[in-house]
Design a protein around this motif. Structure first.
Motif, PDB file in Angstrom:
ATOM      1  N   GLN A 134     -69.066  26.554  -3.125  1.00 21.91           N
ATOM      2  CA  GLN A 134     -68.042  27.610  -3.024  1.00 21.91           C
ATOM      3  C   GLN A 134     -66.639  27.000  -3.137  1.00 21.91           C
ATOM      4  OE1 GLN A 134     -69.065  29.277   0.818  1.00 21.91           O
ATOM      5  NE2 GLN A 134     -70.485  30.776  -0.068  1.00 21.91           N
ATOM      6  N   SER A 137     -66.125  25.970  -6.797  1.00 23.85           N
ATOM      7  CA  SER A 137     -65.916  27.176  -7.626  1.00 23.85           C
ATOM      8  C   SER A 137     -64.509  27.716  -7.417  1.00 23.85           C
ATOM      9  CB  SER A 137     -66.885  28.301  -7.237  1.00 23.85           C
ATOM     10  OG  SER A 137     -68.212  27.882  -7.264  1.00 23.85           O
ATOM     11  N   THR A 138     -64.051  27.670  -6.171  1.00 23.54           N
ATOM     12  CA  THR A 138     -62.726  28.201  -5.847  1.00 23.54           C
ATOM     13  C   THR A 138     -61.634  27.346  -6.472  1.00 23.54           C
ATOM     14  OG1 THR A 138     -63.607  29.105  -3.789  1.00 23.54           O
ATOM     15  CG2 THR A 138     -61.215  28.914  -3.933  1.00 23.54           C
ATOM     16  N   LEU A 144     -57.316  29.135 -12.650  1.00 26.20           N
ATOM     17  CA  LEU A 144     -57.214  30.266 -13.582  1.00 26.20           C
ATOM     18  C   LEU A 144     -56.292  31.344 -13.021  1.00 26.20           C
ATOM     19  CD1 LEU A 144     -60.979  30.287 -14.559  1.00 26.20           C
ATOM     20  CD2 LEU A 144     -59.090  29.652 -16.075  1.00 26.20           C
ATOM     21  N   ASP A 145     -56.330  31.524 -11.721  1.00 27.03           N
ATOM     22  CA  ASP A 145     -55.449  32.499 -11.063  1.00 27.03           C
ATOM     23  C   ASP A 145     -53.983  32.116 -11.313  1.00 27.03           C
ATOM     24  OD1 ASP A 145     -54.619  34.614  -9.506  1.00 27.03           O
ATOM     25  OD2 ASP A 145     -55.731  34.036  -7.719  1.00 27.03           O
TER      26      ASP A 145
ATOM     27  N   ILE B  29     -71.010  30.017 -22.317  1.00 24.45           N
ATOM     28  CA  ILE B  29     -71.187  30.913 -21.163  1.00 24.45           C
ATOM     29  C   ILE B  29     -69.820  31.352 -20.609  1.00 24.45           C
ATOM     30  CG2 ILE B  29     -71.368  29.109 -19.379  1.00 24.45           C
ATOM     31  CD1 ILE B  29     -73.733  30.812 -18.219  1.00 24.45           C
ATOM     32  N   TRP B  30     -68.804  30.502 -20.752  1.00 21.71           N
ATOM     33  CA  TRP B  30     -67.455  30.892 -20.332  1.00 21.71           C
ATOM     34  C   TRP B  30     -66.832  31.881 -21.325  1.00 21.71           C
ATOM     35  CZ3 TRP B  30     -65.958  29.993 -15.608  1.00 21.71           C
ATOM     36  CH2 TRP B  30     -66.200  28.782 -14.957  1.00 21.71           C
ATOM     37  N   ARG B 152     -58.394  35.577 -16.509  1.00 22.92           N
ATOM     38  CA  ARG B 152     -59.116  36.466 -15.588  1.00 22.92           C
ATOM     39  C   ARG B 152     -60.599  36.602 -15.968  1.00 22.92           C
ATOM     40  NH1 ARG B 152     -56.600  41.283 -16.588  1.00 22.92           N
ATOM     41  NH2 ARG B 152     -58.374  42.006 -17.799  1.00 22.92           N
ATOM     42  N   LEU B 154     -62.435  34.471 -17.585  1.00 18.44           N
ATOM     43  CA  LEU B 154     -63.101  33.213 -17.226  1.00 18.44           C
ATOM     44  C   LEU B 154     -63.341  33.169 -15.715  1.00 18.44           C
ATOM     45  CD1 LEU B 154     -61.043  30.633 -19.387  1.00 18.44           C
ATOM     46  CD2 LEU B 154     -63.273  31.609 -19.951  1.00 18.44           C
ATOM     47  N   ALA B 155     -62.302  33.472 -14.951  1.00 19.41           N
ATOM     48  CA  ALA B 155     -62.391  33.405 -13.484  1.00 19.41           C
ATOM     49  C   ALA B 155     -63.533  34.287 -12.966  1.00 19.41           C
ATOM     50  CB  ALA B 155     -61.065  33.831 -12.858  1.00 19.41           C
ATOM     51  N   GLN B 157     -66.328  34.968 -14.100  1.00 17.11           N
ATOM     52  CA  GLN B 157     -67.688  34.426 -14.253  1.00 17.11           C
ATOM     53  C   GLN B 157     -68.141  33.730 -12.962  1.00 17.11           C
ATOM     54  OE1 GLN B 157     -68.977  35.678 -16.955  1.00 17.11           O
ATOM     55  NE2 GLN B 157     -66.886  36.326 -17.505  1.00 17.11           N
ATOM     56  N   TYR B 158     -67.184  33.325 -12.114  1.00 14.44           N
ATOM     57  CA  TYR B 158     -67.504  32.662 -10.841  1.00 14.44           C
ATOM     58  C   TYR B 158     -67.302  33.589  -9.632  1.00 14.44           C
ATOM     59  CZ  TYR B 158     -68.448  27.706 -11.943  1.00 14.44           C
ATOM     60  OH  TYR B 158     -69.024  26.503 -12.333  1.00 14.44           O
ATOM     61  N   GLU B 161     -69.626  33.083  -6.849  1.00 14.46           N
ATOM     62  CA  GLU B 161     -69.807  31.696  -6.412  1.00 14.46           C
ATOM     63  C   GLU B 161     -68.763  31.253  -5.388  1.00 14.46           C
ATOM     64  OE1 GLU B 161     -72.651  29.907  -7.672  1.00 14.46           O
ATOM     65  OE2 GLU B 161     -72.924  32.045  -8.043  1.00 14.46           O
ATOM     66  N   VAL B 162     -67.664  31.978  -5.256  1.00 17.55           N
ATOM     67  CA  VAL B 162     -66.558  31.497  -4.414  1.00 17.55           C
ATOM     68  C   VAL B 162     -66.719  31.839  -2.927  1.00 17.55           C
ATOM     69  CG1 VAL B 162     -64.892  31.521  -6.327  1.00 17.55           C
ATOM     70  CG2 VAL B 162     -65.096  33.536  -4.828  1.00 17.55           C
ATOM     71  N   GLY B 163     -67.732  32.624  -2.612  1.00 13.48           N
ATOM     72  CA  GLY B 163     -67.987  32.964  -1.207  1.00 13.48           C
ATOM     73  C   GLY B 163     -66.789  33.659  -0.577  1.00 13.48           C
ATOM     74  N   LEU B 169     -58.207  35.210  -3.597  1.00 15.62           N
ATOM     75  CA  LEU B 169     -58.108  35.068  -5.052  1.00 15.62           C
ATOM     76  C   LEU B 169     -57.861  36.416  -5.718  1.00 15.62           C
ATOM     77  CD1 LEU B 169     -61.067  32.549  -5.315  1.00 15.62           C
ATOM     78  CD2 LEU B 169     -58.665  31.983  -5.760  1.00 15.62           C
ATOM     79  N   ILE B 171     -56.970  37.288  -8.548  1.00 19.75           N
ATOM     80  CA  ILE B 171     -57.465  37.456  -9.924  1.00 19.75           C
ATOM     81  C   ILE B 171     -58.861  38.078  -9.956  1.00 19.75           C
ATOM     82  CG2 ILE B 171     -58.538  35.160 -10.176  1.00 19.75           C
ATOM     83  CD1 ILE B 171     -57.219  35.009 -12.957  1.00 19.75           C
ATOM     84  N   LEU B 172     -59.638  37.892  -8.890  1.00 18.29           N
ATOM     85  CA  LEU B 172     -61.000  38.437  -8.879  1.00 18.29           C
ATOM     86  C   LEU B 172     -61.024  39.908  -8.476  1.00 18.29           C
ATOM     87  CD1 LEU B 172     -62.964  35.448  -7.316  1.00 18.29           C
ATOM     88  CD2 LEU B 172     -62.648  36.031  -9.723  1.00 18.29           C
TER      89      LEU B 172
END
Lengths: 174, 174
Positions: A134, A137-138, A144-145, B29-30, B152, B154-155, B157-158, B161-163, B169, B171-172
């Motif tokens: 995690q 990934s962050t 990217l943010d 994949i990205w 954004r 690209l971001a 895709q995770y 995963e960032v929990g 974040l 951007i998500l």
């Protein structure tokens, strides 16, 4: 998409080059203005990214992988760049970021992190238990943010110049 | 910040290099995944930028500066890339974009646009009368909007995963 160390490094190693191409030698009017109030300019963001390389991402990953019993992360200072960047040009900051990032990727690779390591945990000051994959990934999403933020800060400098097109330009409404 | 042709070209000439550094040789994949539903992948966005170079920005600027009586812009096809990009690799698209953008900047410079020219107008299919400096400002902001969008996409895709960091974040959440 599941976390992959290889695919994460693909992004992490690009960020300094992307930012250098986007910002280096640009007129200062683009890079030193912010979005108003307490928001950050492109210059401020690069200082923030440098501080993250020095104190946050890899430091925390290494703590997770260490023999430390508590594995408690130090809180991250989101405003350190206002002191640390003083007297530096944007070019210097971009060069510094590239240097610390490249060194960190080298160190990250040398850790030979296994699938099992990726499940190890540390203690975040706000979230409590967090997992290594995690954190990594962050690190990627955080890059990217800030790329997205810098594009937005630049775009907003022309907010009053686009006339009616503002309606089609989502970036000016964020 | 007031519109400046010189400062606009500073951004316009960087975009192909920034996108090349961000995307070239990245795992598919990205670059081939989108944000879900009808949204665009990074690959789709590059095709859209190419179509803009070929039919939109400079074409409209030249129409404004021409002797045409009506100066009515053709509507822009926002979906042309789905046909035009077929069979092309991302690398080909990035190269194509760089080529048409560089040619357009050369043509733009050769127009020797004066301060008075910047106030000339054309007729947009949705907005009606628009001014040349608004069109050129929008060209710049449109580039930055798509750089931000690609970061954004690209971001996201995770996203899973960032929990707990998802909270920090922005951007998500866009």
């Amino acid at each position: 998409m599941k976390f992959s160390l290889h695919q994460s490094i693909e992004i992490l190693e690009r960020t300094p080059v992307v930012l250098q191409n986007l910002l280096e030698s640009l007129s200062a009017i683009w890079t030193s203005n912010n979005e108003g109030g307490e928001t950050w300019s492109a210059y401020d963001v690069i200082g923030h990214l440098i501080h993250g390389e020095k104190t946050d991402w890899l430091t925390r990953a290494e703590l997770i992988l260490s023999d430390d019993v508590e594995k408690k992360f130090q809180p991250f200072d989101r405003f350190a760049q206002f002191e640390n960047s003083k007297g530096k040009t944007l070019k210097q900051l971009l060069d510094d970021f590239k240097e610390v990032r490249n060194a960190n990727i080298k160190r990250l690779k040398s850790l030979n992190i296994t699938e099992r390591d990726l499940e190890k945990t540390g203690v975040h000051p706000t979230f409590g238990e967090v997992i290594l994959y995690q954190l990594l990934s962050t690190w990627v999403v955080h890059d990217l943010d800030h790329i997205s933020q810098i594009a937005r800060v630049l775009a907003k400098q022309y907010k009053n110049e686009v006339g009616p097109w503002i309606e089609f330009l989502k970036i000016l409404k964020q």
